[in-house]
Each structure stands twice: as structure tokens, then as C-alpha cells.
Design an enzyme around this catalytic site. Structure first.
Site, PDB file in Angstrom:
ATOM      1  N   ASP A   1       0.829  -1.209   0.000  1.00  0.00           N
ATOM      2  CA  ASP A   1       0.000   0.000   0.000  1.00  0.00           C
ATOM      3  C   ASP A   1       0.863   1.258   0.000  1.00  0.00           C
ATOM      4  O   ASP A   1       2.078   1.195  -0.161  1.00  0.00           O
ATOM      5  CB  ASP A   1      -1.028  -0.021   1.130  1.00  0.00           C
ATOM      6  CG  ASP A   1      -0.404  -0.380   2.447  1.00  0.00           C
ATOM      7  OD1 ASP A   1       0.750   0.021   2.664  1.00  0.00           O
ATOM      8  OD2 ASP A   1      -1.056  -1.070   3.260  1.00  0.00           O
TER       9      ASP A   1
ATOM     10  N   LYS B   1      -4.678   3.608  -1.359  1.00  0.00           N
ATOM     11  CA  LYS B   1      -5.384   4.695  -2.024  1.00  0.00           C
ATOM     12  C   LYS B   1      -4.338   5.568  -2.713  1.00  0.00           C
ATOM     13  O   LYS B   1      -3.383   6.007  -2.092  1.00  0.00           O
ATOM     14  CB  LYS B   1      -6.093   5.538  -0.959  1.00  0.00           C
ATOM     15  CG  LYS B   1      -7.467   5.984  -1.419  1.00  0.00           C
ATOM     16  CD  LYS B   1      -8.152   6.918  -0.451  1.00  0.00           C
ATOM     17  CE  LYS B   1      -7.871   6.690   1.006  1.00  0.00           C
ATOM     18  NZ  LYS B   1      -8.624   7.479   1.934  1.00  0.00           N
TER      19      LYS B   1
ATOM     20  N   MET C   1      -1.033   9.181  12.959  1.00  0.00           N
ATOM     21  CA  MET C   1      -2.307   9.496  12.292  1.00  0.00           C
ATOM     22  C   MET C   1      -3.029  10.649  12.982  1.00  0.00           C
ATOM     23  O   MET C   1      -4.254  10.641  13.077  1.00  0.00           O
ATOM     24  CB  MET C   1      -3.242   8.263  12.297  1.00  0.00           C
ATOM     25  CG  MET C   1      -2.653   7.055  11.614  1.00  0.00           C
ATOM     26  SD  MET C   1      -3.670   5.575  11.802  1.00  0.00           S
ATOM     27  CE  MET C   1      -3.321   5.101  13.491  1.00  0.00           C
TER      28      MET C   1
HETATM   29  N1  SAH Z   1       2.823   0.757  11.066  1.00  0.00           N
HETATM   30  C1  SAH Z   1       3.278   2.097  10.847  1.00  0.00           C
HETATM   31  C2  SAH Z   1       2.267   3.121  11.231  1.00  0.00           C
HETATM   32  C3  SAH Z   1       1.014   3.081  10.415  1.00  0.00           C
HETATM   33  S1  SAH Z   1      -0.138   4.291  10.875  1.00  0.00           S
HETATM   34  C4  SAH Z   1       4.591   2.300  11.627  1.00  0.00           C
HETATM   35  O1  SAH Z   1       4.969   1.456  12.438  1.00  0.00           O
HETATM   36  O2  SAH Z   1       5.253   3.304  11.405  1.00  0.00           O
HETATM   37  C5  SAH Z   1       0.227   5.562   9.733  1.00  0.00           C
HETATM   38  C6  SAH Z   1       0.851   6.734  10.442  1.00  0.00           C
HETATM   39  O3  SAH Z   1       2.225   6.490  10.666  1.00  0.00           O
HETATM   40  C7  SAH Z   1       0.831   8.028   9.649  1.00  0.00           C
HETATM   41  O4  SAH Z   1      -0.416   8.685   9.793  1.00  0.00           O
HETATM   42  C8  SAH Z   1       1.927   8.808  10.330  1.00  0.00           C
HETATM   43  O5  SAH Z   1       1.495   9.325  11.561  1.00  0.00           O
HETATM   44  C9  SAH Z   1       2.916   7.706  10.631  1.00  0.00           C
HETATM   45  N2  SAH Z   1       3.957   7.611   9.602  1.00  0.00           N
HETATM   46  C10 SAH Z   1       4.179   6.613   8.747  1.00  0.00           C
HETATM   47  N3  SAH Z   1       5.274   6.858   7.984  1.00  0.00           N
HETATM   48  C11 SAH Z   1       5.740   8.048   8.382  1.00  0.00           C
HETATM   49  C12 SAH Z   1       6.862   8.849   8.013  1.00  0.00           C
HETATM   50  N4  SAH Z   1       7.725   8.467   7.059  1.00  0.00           N
HETATM   51  N5  SAH Z   1       7.063  10.018   8.652  1.00  0.00           N
HETATM   52  C13 SAH Z   1       6.232  10.425   9.622  1.00  0.00           C
HETATM   53  N6  SAH Z   1       5.160   9.714  10.008  1.00  0.00           N
HETATM   54  C14 SAH Z   1       4.911   8.543   9.407  1.00  0.00           C
END
Ligand code: SAH
Length: 529
Positions: A51, A73, A191
Site C-alpha cells: 500500500d 489509495k 495518524m
Molecule cells: N505501522 C506504521 C504506522 C502506520 S499508521 C509504523 O509502524 O510506522 C500511519 C501513520 O504512521 C501516519 O499517519 C503517520 O502518523 C505515521 N507515519 C508513517 N510513515 C511516516 C513517516 N515516514 N514520517 C512520519 N510519520 C509517518
């Protein structure tokens, strides 16, 4: 590719026709932050389900025949529902396949990974998980913020910011979070950008001061990373002013204000914030791309040239077979060496076949290719990496008169080298071992970035990359006026001038490390201004 996968390397055998689903944590953005275990599985995947938050560059690692299924998406596409994703996983596993479900960051942390594993188990499908680097730790780290610190922060809490914190029934205990933050603890909200105002307000309503430090890090660990350091009271205004949006981590706690030396290494790299379009061939792009990326640049590859073999190999094959009849074998590009190595392999010949023939390379990269691909250390590499110098040094250091010299080069190679050697009495045999063709088109990403004026630099590493770039841009050649153009050396610069291109920089040393060094110098001077 698949047929080369050695049996001993296989992580998965579907002897009983049962598939396997591996939830691979893709890391927070930088493709280098996937784990070794995750990458090993990805390389062997039959099907990859991915995704938006996993970096598409990771997909370069899959086998040619792997099926890629996008479930996020993007553009006009609707994201697949969790039920649909679950079904895709089960269906493919039931065909006996190795299915990789790539998930951004860590697969379980706000990633619904556990639900997917449970679903697989309920449907009799084996599923395993590879842990990963999560955005809540990595994004702040790359913005210079350690989430724990011996003197400042003894706790770190991961919280979803997705829920409305002003709701009566919220699963997040803001009172307790405020208490932890008051003691110096760190809270990372995932998020949460859409609810930033509510989060800051509710934390303050539980007793935190408006000047409690906070930070937001967007696209952490990638070349597009941006961050601000702010406070609960100012966060909303600061985020608006900076234009920071999702995906971002909101971090609240004292560590956001730590400003210890050295922590900000990621954004301090000399090319951080620069977008560089590189116009080499697909085969050559990776070394330049890796070097620029390591220095912080966002690199867009726009191959303008395709390399293909000669239409008829019979003449080249004959001289390769007969190579011992020559005193010197002269190679003038990495592509030439690579074509020779491939052809020799096809003919079942190894480096011993070249024993006794002296080998000259035009420059460091050709010499490196000789060592890497054929285990040959060239007898001569000139100090300046152009045909004229190679000829001059061959003539000065070796008696070339009457010597038989075999040149295996490109169809578009310059005539100076054979001409000068022939004038000095050498007997020249020249063959085209590869041809350069204009690429069909520029990648959409390159056009888009140029049209949106996001490209700071365009690099040209040969005359043909410049001529081809102009041809591929067609009516839109003027897009180059908005970028700075970097040339690898005097010959490329001459062509660029003829094409009416403005040269912002010419490398002093005409090779890839020289070009990289010149870009670093130029950007360092700019930053100092
Ligand atoms: N499983 C993922 C999180 C998924 S929830 C993890 O462990 O990182 C999705 C959220 O992760 C986004 O809304 C944002 O808050 C954060 N996120 C994911 N990638 C990011 C990035 N490169 N920089 C900052 N926030 C990020």
C-alpha cells in the site's frame, strides 16, 4: 531472477501446495530501513501486496515474474477494504504461493497486522511476521530528536491520534498521557495531523503548559522529510505556516526541545533538500543515484539512453575468440566492459582467455568494472579520463608502433583515440560491442517534477545524455531553464553548449565521484551564502 534462486537459499518450499503469507514490515520510508529478513522474503515473493506507505522503490527487489497487487489509495484509486485485502492474501496463499504483505513501518504498530495474521489462521493459512522500524521512533530520530534520553525522558508512549480526543468515550487516557509528559516523558501520536488542534487542547486541559515542547515530522527518513519544533500552544499555527501535513508523527515532550550537537546529522548532509535528476542509462544510474542519495539528495532517475548489443555479433565474437592475436585490448567505458564480460560468459570464456593481452582502461570507472566483472587489473589508466590522454600515455609509456590494438567500444565513440594511436603507428582494429539508443520516453515522475519546478539539478554524464534529454523533452526543452545543469567534463560541456544549454557546473575530475564532489561543493557554497 527466479531461475537463479539456489535451492539452498529458498525460504519457502510449497511441497504440499500450501502457501505462506509473510507480513513484512517495510520500515518508515527509506527503503534501506527494511530488515535483512524482510528483504530476503521480498526477493523471493511470488505475490507482493502493498500500500501507499511502503516505499515503491522496495519493489525493485522482486523477481521479474512476481505479481504486484496495490491495495492502497492513490490518485483516483479507492483503497481496498480490510476484508478485500484479507481475501487477496488467502486466495493467493491457497494457490501455493509465497505472498508478501508489505506494511509500512512495523507491521503490528497501528498496522492491523495482528488482525491479518488471525484471519489467515482462521482460514487455515500459515502466516508469519517480520518486525520492523516504526515511524514513531525513526522519524523523530532523523529530525534530531531521541524519543528517550537518560537525562530527560524515561518513558515513550505510542498513541493513535485518529480518535477524537474530545469524545467522552475515548480509548486514549489523555489524563495519564499529560501526567507522563509532565514528568518529561515522550508521546508519539500516529495518524494525528487532522486532529492536532484537539490533541494540543485536550493535553492542556489536563494541566500541561502551552509552552510544553512538541514537534512534527513529515515523511520522516526520506529525502522529503520536513520537521518543525513547536509547543502545544503554537503547534496549529506553526504547522499551518510550514504547510506540514500527513503522514507525520506528532511528538510531545521535553525531548522535542533537545538541541544537542550532532543529533541533526540527517538534514545536515550536504545535498539534503536538493532534488537531482540523473540522465544516465538505466544500467549506469544506480552508482550515481546511491552516492547522491547517501549525501541526502532526492534522486529522480531519468534514463535517456538504452544500451543494446550490436545487430550482428559474429564479427565481435570472432575478435573476442582471437583476442590473443592482439598486444592491447582497449576499453573506454563501463558499458563496454560489461558487454565484453556478458559476451565472454555466453561464449563460456573466463578471464584466463585474456591472459597475455595488455589491457588499457580510459578511466577509473572502466578500471573498476574490469576488476569487478573480469577480475582484471588494467595495465594502463591515464591520469585524465579522455581518449586523447589515453592515447598520449599509451604512446609515451609503451611503444605502440606496429602493435596490434583491439578497441571494443560504443557505436557513438569519438574518433580521436583510434586516430592518434594509428598516427603513432599502431594497427587498430575497432568493433562496436554495444550501441546506445535513445530511450522511448522520460519517466512520468521526471516530467512531473520538471513541470512542477521541483528539480534543482540535472546531471549530464556524457554528450549523448545531453542530446537525448533535449530530444526527449521536445517542445518542453525550456523546462531545463528552471534547473541548474551539471556536466561531468569538458566534452559533455561542449555538446551542452551546442545544444544551447546553460552549464552551472563542470566537474574538475571527469568521473562520477568527481561529479558528486562538484555538486557537494556547489551546494555547500550556496548554503554558506
Ligand atoms: N505501522 C506504521 C504506522 C502506520 S499508521 C509504523 O509502524 O510506522 C500511519 C501513520 O504512521 C501516519 O499517519 C503517520 O502518523 C505515521 N507515519 C508513517 N510513515 C511516516 C513517516 N515516514 N514520517 C512520519 N510519520 C509517518
Amino acid at each position: 531472477m527466479k531461475q537463479n534462486l539456489r535451492k539452498s537459499n529458498r525460504l519457502f518450499h510449497n511441497t504440499d501446495q500450501k502457501g505462506l503469507v509473510v507480513l513484512v514490515s517495510a520500515g518508515p520510508g527509506d527503503p534501506g530501513l527494511i530488515t535483512v529478513a524482510g528483504l530476503d522474503y521480498l526477493k523471493q515473493a511470488d505475490v507482493v501486496v502493498y500500500d501507499a506507505l511502503s516505499n515503491p522503490k522496495l519493489l525493485d527487489n522482486v523477481q521479474l515474474d512476481a505479481e504486484l497487487i496495490y491495495v492502497g489509495k492513490r490518485g483516483g484509486n479507492h483503497a481496498k477494504t480490510q476484508d478485500e485485502i484479507n481475501n487477496i492474501l488467502v486466495e493467493n496463499a491457497n494457490k501455493g504461493k509465497l505472498v508478501i504483505r508489505l506494511k509500512g513501518g512495523d507491521a503490528y504498530l497501528f498496522g492491523r497486522g495482528a488482525e491479518e495474521i488471525a484471519y489467515l489462521s482462521e482460514h487455515g493459512v500459515e502466516g508469519i511476521v517480520i518486525p520492523g522500524v516504526t515511524a514513531g521512533i525513526a522519524a523523530p530520530m532523523m529530525a534530531g530528536i531521541p524519543v528517550t534520553h537518560r537525562k530527560i525522558a524515561s518513558t515513550v508512549t505510542f498513541v493513535t491520534g485518529h480518535e477524537d480526543p474530545t469524545k467522552d468515550q475515548t480509548a486514549v487516557d489523555y489524563q495519564s498521557l499529560a501526567g507522563l509528559i509532565a514528568k518529561g516523558g515522550t508521546v508519539c501520536f500516529y495518524m494525528g495531523v487532522g486532529r492536532l488542534g484537539a490533541i494540543c487542547q485536550v493535553l492542556q486541559s489536563h494541566g500541561l503548559e502551552a509552552d510544553t515542547p512538541a514537534a512534527l515530522v513529515q515523511w520522516g527518513t526520506t529525502p522529503q522529510q520536513r520537521h518543525i519544533v513547536t509547543s502545544l500552544g503554537s503547534a496549529v499555527a506553526d504547522v499551518q505556516a510550514a504547510g506540514i501535513s500527513s503522514p507525520a508523527i506528532i511528538l510531545v515532550g521535553k525531548v522535542a526541545a533537545t538541541n544537542e550537537p550532532g543529533l541533526d546529522f540527517f538534514t545536515s548532509r550536504p545535498l539534503f533538500g536538493q532534488t537531482i535528476l540523473i540522465t544516465r542509462t538505466r544500467q549506469q544510474a544506480s552508482d550515481l543515484s546511491i552516492q547522491l542519495g547517501a549525501l541526502g539528495a532526492k534522486v529522480i532517475e531519468a534514463p535517456t539512453i538504452d544500451i543494446v548489443g550490436p545487430e550482428d555479433w559474429s564479427d565481435v565474437d570472432a575478435v573476442i575468440k582471437d583476442v590473443k592475436a592482439y598486444d592491447w585490448l582497449v576499453l573506454t567505458s563501463r558499458n563496454g566492459v560489461s558487454a565484453l564480460a556478458d559476451r565472454m560468459a555466453m561464449m563460456n570464456l573466463d578471464a584466463r582467455h585474456l591472459a597475455g593481452v595488455q589491457v588499457a582502461a580510459i578511466g577509473s570507472s572502466t578500471a573498476e568494472a574490469l576488476e569487478e566483472l573480469l577480475n582484471i587489473i588494467p595495465d594502463l589508466v591515464p591520469t585524465k579520463f579522455v581518449g586523447e590522454s589515453l592515447a598520449a600515455e599509451l604512446i609515451a609509456k609503451h611503444d605502440v608502433s606496429g602493435k596490434k590494438m583491439l578497441l571494443l567500444r560504443a557505436d557513438i565513440a569519438r574518433p580521436a583515440l583510434p586516430k592518434l594511436l594509428a598516427q603513432a603507428g599502431a594497427q587498430i582494429t575497432e568493433h562496436v560491442i554495444y550501441q546506445t539508443k535513445l530511450a522511448d520516453t522520460l519517466p512520468a515522475e521526471a516530467f512531473e517534477a520538471l513541470r512542477e519546478k521541483q528539480v534543482d539539478w540535472v546531471t549530464f554524464t556524457s554528450s549523448s545524455t545531453a542530446a537525448n534529454m533535449v530530444e526527449l523533452l521536445g517542445d518542453e526543452k525550456a523546462l531545463l531553464n528552471d534547473c541548474k545543469l551539471a556536466s561531468i567534463g569538458p566534452i559533455t560541456s561542449q555538446t551542452m553548449q551546442k545544444l544551447g544549454l546553460d552549464i552551472a557546473l563542470e566537474a574538475t575530475q571527469s568521473d562520477i565521484p568527481g561529479l558528486v564532489a562538484a555538486l557537494v561543493d556547489a551546494c555547500t557554497v550556496e548554503q554558506a551564502k
